[in-house]
Design an enzyme around this catalytic site. Structure first.
Site, mmCIF file in Angstrom:
data_model
loop_
_atom_site.group_PDB
_atom_site.id
_atom_site.type_symbol
_atom_site.label_atom_id
_atom_site.label_comp_id
_atom_site.label_asym_id
_atom_site.label_seq_id
_atom_site.Cartn_x
_atom_site.Cartn_y
_atom_site.Cartn_z
ATOM 1 N N GLU A 83 -1.116 11.165 -5.455
ATOM 2 C CA GLU A 83 -0.014 10.367 -5.861
ATOM 3 C C GLU A 83 1.427 10.526 -6.875
ATOM 4 O O GLU A 83 1.180 11.537 -7.593
ATOM 5 C CB GLU A 83 -0.618 9.556 -6.230
ATOM 6 C CG GLU A 83 -2.240 8.355 -5.967
ATOM 7 C CD GLU A 83 -1.529 8.197 -4.610
ATOM 8 O OE1 GLU A 83 -0.772 7.129 -4.630
ATOM 9 O OE2 GLU A 83 -2.350 7.788 -3.173
ATOM 10 N N ASP A 97 -8.465 7.421 -1.490
ATOM 11 C CA ASP A 97 -7.566 7.911 -0.049
ATOM 12 C C ASP A 97 -7.922 9.404 0.015
ATOM 13 O O ASP A 97 -8.150 9.882 1.580
ATOM 14 C CB ASP A 97 -6.190 8.448 0.073
ATOM 15 C CG ASP A 97 -4.868 7.087 -0.380
ATOM 16 O OD1 ASP A 97 -6.297 5.871 -0.239
ATOM 17 O OD2 ASP A 97 -4.164 7.041 -0.615
ATOM 18 N N HIS A 127 -4.329 3.810 -2.069
ATOM 19 C CA HIS A 127 -2.608 4.370 -2.632
ATOM 20 C C HIS A 127 -3.319 5.010 -4.566
ATOM 21 O O HIS A 127 -2.799 5.078 -5.268
ATOM 22 C CB HIS A 127 -2.076 3.867 -3.113
ATOM 23 C CG HIS A 127 -1.110 2.665 -1.411
ATOM 24 N ND1 HIS A 127 -0.986 4.199 -0.413
ATOM 25 C CD2 HIS A 127 -0.869 1.549 -0.757
ATOM 26 C CE1 HIS A 127 -0.127 3.264 0.419
ATOM 27 N NE2 HIS A 127 -0.221 2.420 0.597
ATOM 28 N N ASP A 155 -5.723 14.672 -1.451
ATOM 29 C CA ASP A 155 -4.433 12.817 -1.834
ATOM 30 C C ASP A 155 -3.390 13.535 -2.990
ATOM 31 O O ASP A 155 -4.426 13.829 -3.877
ATOM 32 C CB ASP A 155 -4.783 12.060 -1.124
ATOM 33 C CG ASP A 155 -4.092 11.082 -0.912
ATOM 34 O OD1 ASP A 155 -2.951 11.054 0.064
ATOM 35 O OD2 ASP A 155 -3.559 10.554 -2.485
#
Length: 599
Positions: free
Chosen positions: A30, A174, A169, A28
């Site tokens: 960001e 995540d 998030h 994952d």
């Protein structure tokens, strides 16, 4: 199954390990925004799992080299101050690639995460390893209904599958939640027959559940060359196919890779799959052909009536003519074929009579004309020698017959020159429809001659040959052919074992009686398959009784190539179209439309 240090090719996973043996890296990211090229990563989290157990984690902030938009900070909680001392993507991405080496990449909305990773590799001049990628969003759409979850967002699925962590998030959190979601989805997919990596790669495809569940029919099949039969509950054979890897090929019928509607219908009816393992791929191709001819399976589209294919031969009379017949004895003269259809035989007959000036009337003519005999319209048009009225005396007509027989035996020079000249003239006169008709008739004639010449080339009483095995280094395939029929095949483990294997094969091979007609010892298509195998580079003749396999240098196959060149130069392709191409001699699974891909 893992690849080298920097790559994982999906093609190597065609058969695929069982899912409990697969290592997944759930990742994952960001980022500063939604564009892989304009924006940058701010955090990466990855979890490596195998068999339901976590075997490693990777998590770090990433310095994007730019300010983080306020909206992103509100969403993720990541501030500029937090990433000032973080490593840049130039350090993080290579570390991730090493962490994920040899694994299947999993992400929720994988296009987003993989898009950023690929873009980063491009900026750094690194080669993206192109791993197998699984998207949990796509899998969820397949097995999670709206009644169970309001949407397929990570938070909704995490609640449904009771993940140990709540998505927030942040990348590593995540990724951990996505691991739990992945395991929950795999549990549901197992009931649909998704038990191996090959199944998972197509699990999100629009395949009906009733078809996907049938994938268990392939579980016990061997990963070996051979023939497979789909059977219904009563034992009736529905479909026969051939494969270099039985298990992999049969599995493909339960995925979106199989797009033929009638095959989906067949799979729904099928109750089991019966494999027949063969020593060589050649034996598999021949067995498939024989089984189709013997059982006429309803879902096989070709070769169901090969014994009914028509031939052309000269009649036995004073003034012989080409005639379409059902069989051709070995002593027949001027043999062409067999032809795929009566229409093709008729077209070839018209081309032959026109090219050599042979008569077309069906009356049996005496050696001398009958009193009062009159010529037909074709003689008035100059398209018949008219031996019925003595216009073509026996010596003259005999020369025409001899020229036709020379063509059948392997000299296509006269036909090619004549047809080329006619095509040039008709094209120059813009008579394109007539040129197209001439072209099609000539193709039918040359293909009929090519088949007959290839059958004759492989008709030796006995032939032993060998070639290096294409899939087993060091091994050799050995075949025994008798009167054009494959009598047996075997594999020698090394070059030093070839002669011994050939001797043993000769003793146990099928006893094939000498035929009394053309292609009588085998189906014509079988002899063609064998002949083309013998034509392959690397084949060595070990022993031949009689005349060895050899095609005439000026024969019909060469003429077909030359005619294609003539058509490409002199014929308007947009008017006449490309010359008809020969149907594949051995299409995968016996289906012309499969010819790209065998299994």
């Amino acid at each position: 199954m893992t690849a080298g240090p920097t790559s994982l090719q999906p093609s190597l996973l065609a058969d695929g390990p069982a899912l409990h043996e697969v290592e997944f890296v759930v990742v994952d990211l960001e980022t500063t925004g939604g564009s892989p090229h304009a924006d940058r990563m701010t955090e990466i989290g990855a979890v490596r799992v195998r068999g339901g157990e976590v075997v490693g984690e990777l998590g770090t902030l990433v310095n994007p080299g730019r300010a983080i938009p306020p909206g992103i900070t509100v969403l993720t909680g990541i501030t500029d101050a937090m990433v000032v001392a973080a490593p840049p993507e130039e350090e993080v991405v290579p570390t991730f690639l090493e962490f994920a080496r040899g694994a299947v990449i999993v992400a929720h909305n994988a296009r987003f995460d993989v898009g950023f990773l690929r873009a980063a590799c491009d900026r750094m001049g690194l080669t993206w390893p192109d791993p197998v990628v699984v998207d949990t969003v796509a899998l969820a759409r397949r097995v999670v209904s709206k009644d169970e979850a309001p949407n397929h967002k990570l938070g909704s699925l995490a609640r449904l599958f009771r993940a140990d962590v709540v998505p927030d998030h942040r990348a590593l959190t995540d990724a951990r939640a996505t691991v739990d979601v992945l395991h929950g989805l795999l549990g549901r997919l197992a009931s649909l027959g998704v038990t191996h990596l090959a199944d998972l790669r197509t699990a999100a495809d629009p395949v009906p559940d009733a078809v996907r569940r049938k994938s268990t029919l392939a579980d016990a099949l061997p990963s070996a060359p051979g023939v497979y039969q789909f059977l219904d509950a009563s034992g009736r054979i529905l479909y026969v196919g051939t494969a270099t890897n039985l298990r992999t090929r049969v599995r493909s019928y339960f995925t979106a890779a199989e797009k033929r509607r009638r095959m989906a219908e067949m799979v729904r009816i099928a109750d089991r799959v019966h494999p027949i393992v063969t020593a060589t791929a050649l034996e598999a191709s021949v067995r498939e052909l024989r089984l189709i001819a013997q059982h006429t399976p309803p879902y096989n589209a070709r070769s169901r009536s090969p014994a009914r294919e028509p031939w052309i031969r000269l009649t036995d009379e004073a003034f012989p003519r080409p005639s379409i017949v059902r069989t051709a004895p070995l002593d027949a003269r001027g043999v062409l074929g067999p032809f795929r259809s009566r229409a093709l035989a008729t077209a070839a007959l018209e081309a032959a009579t026109g090219a050599f000036g042979l008569r077309t009337c069906t009356d049996r003519l005496p050696a001398r004309p009958r009193p009062g005999a009159s010529a037909c319209v074709l003689a008035e048009l100059g398209r018949c020698a008219a031996p019925c009225v003595g216009a073509g005396e026996p010596p003259d007509y005999a020369e025409r017959v001899a020229a036709y027989e020379a063509f059948c035996a392997g000299d296509a020079t006269q036909v090619l020159e004549l047809v080329s000249s006619r095509l040039r003239r008709l094209t120059a006169e813009q008579r394109y429809e007539e040129a197209a008709l001439e072209r099609d008739r000539c193709h039918a004639l040359l293909r009929g001659a090519a088949r007959a010449q290839r059958l004759a080339s492989a008709a030796a009483p006995e032939l032993l040959a060998a070639r290096p095995a294409p899939t087993t280094p060091g091994a050799w395939e050995v075949v025994c052919v008798r009167h054009g029929r494959l009598a047996g095949s075997a594999v020698a483990p090394g070059v030093g074992d070839v002669l011994g294997t050939a001797h043993a094969l000769r003793l146990v091979a099928e006893d094939v009686p000498a035929p009394d007609r053309w292609a009588g010892a085998a189906l014509a298509e079988e002899t063609e398959i064998v002949s083309r195998w013998l034509d392959q580079p690397g084949v060595r003749m070990l022993d031949v009784t009689g005349t060895g396999p050899a095609l005439p240098r000026l024969g019909a196959e060469r003429a077909l190539v030359d005619l294609a060149a003539v058509l490409g130069v002199t014929v308007e392709s947009d008017v006449l179209g490309a010359p008809p191409h020969q149907a594949p001699e051995q299409a995968p699974d016996g289906e012309p439309e499969d010819a790209p891909g065998a299994a």
